[in-house]
Design an enzyme around this catalytic site. Structure first.
Site, PDB file in Angstrom:
ATOM      1  N   ASP A 175      -4.446  -0.423   3.763  1.00  0.00           N
ATOM      2  CA  ASP A 175      -3.198   0.116   3.430  1.00  0.00           C
ATOM      3  C   ASP A 175      -3.231   1.670   2.815  1.00  0.00           C
ATOM      4  OD1 ASP A 175      -1.166  -2.526   3.253  1.00  0.00           O
ATOM      5  OD2 ASP A 175      -3.375  -2.857   2.620  1.00  0.00           O
ATOM      6  N   ASP A 230       0.989  -4.093   0.720  1.00  0.00           N
ATOM      7  CA  ASP A 230       0.132  -4.797  -0.169  1.00  0.00           C
ATOM      8  C   ASP A 230      -1.116  -3.832  -0.414  1.00  0.00           C
ATOM      9  OD1 ASP A 230      -0.974  -5.492   2.190  1.00  0.00           O
ATOM     10  OD2 ASP A 230      -1.394  -7.429   1.640  1.00  0.00           O
TER      11      ASP A 230
END
Length: 319
Positions: free
Chosen positions: A16, A11
């Protein structure tokens, strides 16, 4: 060293992005695809953010797939406070690639197809809510058996929460999906919990050195992480140790474990599940220390890591 085949499901917020860059820089890793899920920000932003990261790393040949925009029960959390509304620190990027670069194939179908084409060889690294992965199992119950490993950033081992009293963000964002994955996957499961990440918080001095390497990648990281750095430091100076004592990049710890088996130096092994009904514990990971669940497939819960190896992987990511 044999090449590791990875499929990333995420996500794309700031950590990330850090994890993707670590994987891209690792010499023994091939990323077969990146599947996007709701979570830190809305799904359109997640897709755009992955494309931005791949562009700065000159790896736009890696296919990116759009997945679930909401949890299985339609709820939505986001982490805009920490990651910025767009998920990458709200830094305008006029040259960002557009959504036309996203594959037409849905993320869940792509996940099943890739796992089938490389049966027994692919490690799935799941660093967002587990919606796509639960859906892949629902569509193809043989999907888990085709994976070599499943690495998860999520859950907790001491009921310490970060969005609710007792639950970690990725599990809280879709408790049903987490429940399905932890109860139906037969491949080896490795979990980096919220407490594991907090316990290995990196010093802010390291963070400063890391983002000031002067490369294009380091400048990109410095820009997108300025918002979350400010947020975390403000919390810490108020004595709110919600974010631990230093710089915490949860997804990087998970990715490091997937790339190099020797990064994690200690695990505990138990059956795990997720609480769905509790008024204050919904989304909390259950660690079955008494073996009352009698689970065949017990998860490897990370407890200690070689922090120097993680730092090296992170430094290489921005070179």
């Amino acid at each position: 060293m044999a090449e590791k085949l990875l499929l990333l499901d995420l996500d794309c917020g700031v950590d990330d992005a850090q994890a993707i860059m670590i994987a891209l820089a690792a010499p023994n890793v091939q990323i077969l695809g990146i599947t996007c899920t709701h979570g830190n920000t809305k799904i359109e932003n997640v897709c755009k953010n992955v494309l931005r990261v791949l562009k700065v790393c000159q790896r736009t040949e890696i296919p990116v797939f759009r997945g679930a925009g909401k949890s299985l029960l339609e709820g939505q959390l986001n982490a805009g406070q920490y990651h910025g509304k767009d998920g990458l620190g709200d830094v305008p990027d006029p040259n960002a690639p557009g959504l036309e670069h996203i594959q037409t194939e849905n993320a869940v179908n792509a996940m099943i197809r890739i796992a089938t084409e490389h049966a027994g060889q692919v490690s799935l690294v799941a660093i967002g809510p587990l919606t796509n992965i639960a859906l892949a199992f629902k569509m193809d119950p043989t999907f888990p058996s085709k994976l070599k490993h499943l690495y998860i950033m999520g859950g907790n081992m001491e009921s310490r929460g970060n969005v609710t009293m007792c639950s970690e963000f990725n599990f809280a964002a879709d408790p049903e999906a987490a429940y399905i994955v932890l109860n139906h996957f037969a491949c080896p499961i490795y979990i980096a919990t919220w407490e594991y990440c907090l316990r290995h918080a990196l010093p802010w001095e390291f963070f400063k050195e890391w983002i000031n390497q002067g490369t294009e990648k380091a400048c990109f990281m410095k820009n997108i992480s300025a918002h979350s750095e400010k947020f975390a430091k403000a919390k810490q100076s108020n004595g709110e140790l919600y974010f631990g004592p230093g710089f915490v990049s949860c997804d990087s710890f998970t990715m490091a474990a997937a790339i190099d088996d020797s990064v994690v130096t200690e695990y505990i092994r138990y059956g795990v599940s997720v609480e769905l009904q509790g008024s204050v514990t919904r989304g909390m990971m259950i660690v079955d220390t008494l073996n009352l669940l009698q689970k065949q497939n017990q998860a490897f819960i990370m407890t200690k890591c070689d922090i120097e190896k993680v730092k090296q992987l992170m430094m290489s990511a921005l070179k």
